[in-house]
Structures are given as C-alpha cells and as structure tokens.
Write an enzyme that holds these catalytic residues in place. Sequence first.
Site, PDB file in Angstrom:
ATOM      1  N   HIS A  77     -47.576  -6.198 -60.069  1.00 55.00           N
ATOM      2  CA  HIS A  77     -46.823  -7.314 -59.471  1.00 55.00           C
ATOM      3  C   HIS A  77     -47.657  -8.588 -59.370  1.00 55.00           C
ATOM      4  O   HIS A  77     -47.105  -9.666 -59.167  1.00 55.00           O
ATOM      5  CB  HIS A  77     -46.336  -6.956 -58.060  1.00 55.00           C
ATOM      6  N   ASP A  81     -43.683   2.424 -63.697  1.00 53.28           N
ATOM      7  CA  ASP A  81     -43.522   2.272 -62.250  1.00 53.28           C
ATOM      8  C   ASP A  81     -42.042   1.937 -61.979  1.00 53.28           C
ATOM      9  O   ASP A  81     -41.403   1.265 -62.790  1.00 53.28           O
ATOM     10  CB  ASP A  81     -44.423   1.134 -61.760  1.00 53.28           C
ATOM     11  N   HIS A 128     -40.751  -0.093 -60.111  1.00 49.22           N
ATOM     12  CA  HIS A 128     -40.525  -1.536 -59.938  1.00 49.22           C
ATOM     13  C   HIS A 128     -40.850  -2.288 -61.230  1.00 49.22           C
ATOM     14  O   HIS A 128     -41.708  -1.860 -62.002  1.00 49.22           O
ATOM     15  CB  HIS A 128     -41.403  -2.078 -58.805  1.00 49.22           C
ATOM     16  N   ASP A 130     -43.799   6.075 -58.626  1.00 51.29           N
ATOM     17  CA  ASP A 130     -42.776   5.913 -57.588  1.00 51.29           C
ATOM     18  C   ASP A 130     -41.353   6.112 -58.111  1.00 51.29           C
ATOM     19  O   ASP A 130     -40.403   5.965 -57.350  1.00 51.29           O
ATOM     20  CB  ASP A 130     -42.919   4.573 -56.840  1.00 51.29           C
TER      21      ASP A 130
END
Length: 646
Positions: free
Chosen positions: A151, A191, A193, A284
């Site tokens: 991120h 991931d 996200h 995740d």
Amino acid sequence: MAINYGDCDGKVVGKVERTVGLIYDETMCKHDTPDGEDHPECPDRIRVIWEKLQLAGVSQRCVVLGSSKAEDKHLQLVHTKDHVNLVKTLSTKQKDYRRNKIASQLNSIYLNGSSSEAAYLAAGSVVKLAEKVAQGELDSGFAIVRPPGHHAETDEAMGFCLFNNVAVAASYLLNERPDLGVNKILIVDWDVHHGNGTQKMFWKDPRVLFFSVHRHEYGSFYPAGDDGDYDMVGEGLGEGFNINVPWDQGRCGDADYLAAWDHILIPVAREFNPDIILLSAGFDAAIGDPLGGCRVTPYGYSVMLKKLMEFAHGKIVMALEGGYNLDSIAKSSLACVEVLLEDKEIQASSEAYPFESTWRVIQAVRKRLCAYWPSLADELSWKLINQKVPTPIILISSSDSETEDDAQGLLDQMSKLSIENHQVDTARTSWRADLAKVDVWYASFGSNMWKPRFLCYIQGGLVEGMKKACVGSMDKSPPKEIVWKTFPHRLFFGRESSPSWGVGGVGFANPLANHNDQIHMCLYRITLEQFNDVLCQENCLNVDTDLPVIDLAGLQLAENKGAIIPEAVSNSWYGSVVCLGKECDIPILTMTCTLSVFEKFKSGEIHLRPPAKAYANTFIRGLVEGGRFSAEEAEAYIDKAASTPL
Ligand code: X5A
Ligand code: ZN
C-alpha cells in the site's frame, strides 16, 4: 542444487531439491503499536510463520539468511527523499507523541520507536533475497517481513505499510543491477487488498507487469476508490502492463483464485515471459482471516504458487504482505515453502466451482486486456462458466470485520453445510425485482438533502468535500419526485468522525417524535430496493447482499410500529428505520440511530460534536436549494442543533 535420492520400487530415483532462501529477523517484531494496543498487523505474525517452518522441519532445508537494511538510494528509486527521511527520522529518540501525531495524519498507520528500523529491514531483506535469486545463488525464497509494503505510495505510508518492499526490490533489479540481466519482472499481488502503491510506481513501466487480485466491491473495499478496477491497465509505454482482478464480493476461495490464474494470469505470464517473479504474498485472502473474508486454503495457495513456477525457471521471490489470522498465515506459508522446495506433488482437486460473479469479473478483465494480450481474446466457453455450483454457502459476515473465525472450524462447517447455491442465487436476484415494484419516500435530514450528494448513493461517485466515493445503488434511476416536509423530531450532531467527511459529527434525528422540535427533511421518492441500497451505504455495508435489509414484511412492520431495527444494521450508526407517516399514500422512511444509542448520546457516553465543515456546507446547500432557507437561516438552524444539549 541438492539432490536427495529416494527408493522407489527398488529403483533409485533422483529428486531435485531446490535451493530456497528464507529471511527472518526477530528485530522486525519490535515494530508495534505505541501503547501496546491490539492490532491485526502484530509482531506475532512473522513469529508464528517462522516457528511453523521450524517445527515442520522445513526451515532446516532452506538457506537461512540474515536480514539487511535497505540503502536510502535504493528506497529512493520508488519513494521520494521526503518520505524516506520521514521514516528514517522516526528514531527511538523521538517522543511517542510526535510519532503518534504523524501516524494520525496517515491512513491506517501506527508507529513506535522501532518502526523505522523494521521498515528498513523489511525492504532491505526483500532486496537482498531478490538479488540472490536473480543472480542464481538461490532458486527462490521467502522474505518473512513486516511491516508490509504494497500500500505504501511514493510519498506516503498507508495501510500498515511504510516502504513498498517489493517495489523497491523490483526497481533495484531493473535500475541498479543491469549485470544480472533482469529485464522483465512479473509482480503478482495475491494479498486480499489492492496493491495501490505498487501499481502506481510502475504505471508507465513496461518492464514490470503488475497483477493484483483483490476484493474491490465497486470501490468500497480497502484501500477504496477506482484504482483497483480492471480498467486501470497502465499508461504510456506501460499500457497493458497493469492487470487488476477486482472481486465484487467477499467469500472468494480456491476455485475463484484458480480461475483467475487459469484464465488471466497464466496465459499472460506465458506471453510476457518474465525473467523473475516477485510475489506480494499477503495471506489475508486465507480462510479464517478477520479482515479478508475470503476462503483460500493452504492447498489453494500451493497450487497458485506451483503454477507460477513454470516461469522464469522458477525464480520466485515471495515477500509477506498482509494476513491476520495467525493460524492461517502459518499454514499457508508452510504450504508455499514446501512448493518452493518442490517436494509436494499437487494433485488433489478442489470440489468447488467459481462464483458466477467471478466469471463476470474474469470476462470483463479479459475483454479489457485482450488488445495487449492475444491469449485473452477467446470467449470463455459456455460450458466452463456454467458448471454446476456445489460450493456450500456459509452465512458468515465476510466484511472487514474484527471477528476472528477459526479456520478449521470453518472448514468443518463447510463440509457439513449443503445449502444449494442456486436457492440463494434465486433469492438474491428476486428480492431486488420484488422491492423494485414498491415506492417509498426516503426522508433525508443531513447532507443527503443536497440532491447531488444523495445521487451519489444512487448513481455512485462523490461530491466535493467527500473523502470517499459511493458505490451507488444497483438501480441507478433517479428519484421520481422530491418534496420537502418538516417533522417533530430533534436534529443533533454527534460521533467523532465519518468515513465520508473526516473529523466532525454527523447528523442524527431522535428516533422518537417530540413536539417541541422541528426537523426539515427532503423526501425522495425511490424504490424500496434503492432504499435498501442507501441504507447499506449509510451503514458501510456492501449493497450486493443475498437478502434485503428491509423487505416487504419489514416495511409493514415499520409502518405499524413506527420504527424497526433491522438485524443487519442493528449495530451500525443508522440502525433504526423510522416511519414518519405517509405522503400520497406512500410511506415516509428515514434512518437514524436506535433509541438505545440515542440514550447514549443523551448521557454523554457517545459524544455530541458539531459537524465537519464540508459536511455542514453540503447540508446548507441542500436547505438553500430546497428553497426554504437563506444561507443564514440554514446556518442558524445547524448552529442551534449543534449547540443545544439533548
Ligand atoms: C497490508 C494490508 C490492510 C490495511 C487495512 C486497513 N493492509 N483497514 O493487508
Ligand atoms: Zn492486505
């Protein structure tokens, strides 16, 4: 390469064990919340992975390397000098309050005296591992690092990430080490996200093919917005070298991920023919993850990884990103390292099939990218996408929830449940058709009184002052009629901040009528389906739900009783649907806090607070454009509501 000889039917067979590097350093555990508060991105994440690999006897078969600090000049290949300096100077000497202040201005970041050191080690370790794999000293490797990286933007830390570890390593290979002959890098980000930072860093760079598969849900899932959508394909020379697979629901599992592999990633990787693969390996999306809500099993991860090993002579550098169920991430990591060691035959096949929405997304991605990747051009066969769907539906909350589901428990549940999927699918589509036939007045009393802002909830998007775009309703038709009315309820402002407007209170109406007070409302005639979608968005819930929050029976109940608290929103900010009467025989509904929450506002347990500036401005615009107030009168109305105690 080490060679193990095994005995098989009396014949000696050679089994090649590949040289796999591991980097783990306890020092990275020192990055933690400043006050010892619990946080999903916790030090134990990397500890449990390391312990699992040791206990399974797998780390002993790998080359274990010491961590290494990133050099500033390497960090600056993808980050600004200012950002590198900011992280560098989060030194131990600084007081916590200063770090807390910095962290509070960032999105989902905490900092302590060891954060800087951990961030340098995380990035440096991925660089080191990538270098060794690129030069052939190792076949592949796994950097068990934290804080995570994907991120982190060029100039900003966010989403638990300080430096973009994988991006730094990719840029290092391409720009600092021409001697290693790495000209094309595939970055795979599994991931749950979106890897927003990595995407931006290589947006115009055709040497890096960035592939990210993530929950997106029309832009409502973290990190939110349009960046993770499939039409973000890169620009300039990099056009076509950015691939997003944006799930529009949670609950995705092995079948969904493998479908994205088989029908997008693998054919494209074959065409791109990378020299090395960097894997942003967040776990995740694993079953049991408290933030992800997906269901990828260790088996699923091992197949996804195995499929990548056919490229770049198996040169794969895994770097840990997210993953918040300690048990799930340890098991998933173990499964992956076993694949890197090539000692796992993978043949078990999954019983499940992808969701219908998964095929929709895959087809959209293929269509958008087939101009750049001819292998995506063919239509998927009808037979493939219409396979029977035996996957049982598990009715668990799959949102960004804080509850930690036990992975084994879920697996057990999965094998027991046998609800037919098509029943749910039918319910899911038919509730919309049914509720689309019924009109209600949605009575708004906050920023929604300004029509353009309300339209965000119908058509998606945002207006000036909003921090986050709305998804919109599934039915995008505008309201059929608008009228203004005044009701005997109290308007007040409370809570600390909101996702849409930032710091400051937002408007509520007391759920009970009170004849000393007046609240001005703008009534929009919309369908009950649209009302449901507005209610979901007001409460930060996904609009794409299997069941409506308020159905015809709920509407009837609200009319009869004056208010109801639908189960799905009972703990949210606007947990109560209040019926204010009728207009032209159509029920008038509003949404506000429940009575019990109202009591907490009264007692001070939940704070009253004046509205955020941007929020108040929108509110005023609504009242003025509604034609009843001058700007001064509107302001006075708000000021009074914000300053009079309950
Ligand atoms: C690396 C990662 C998640 C941030 C979620 C913030 N970040 N709500 O998984
Ligand atoms: Zn994540």
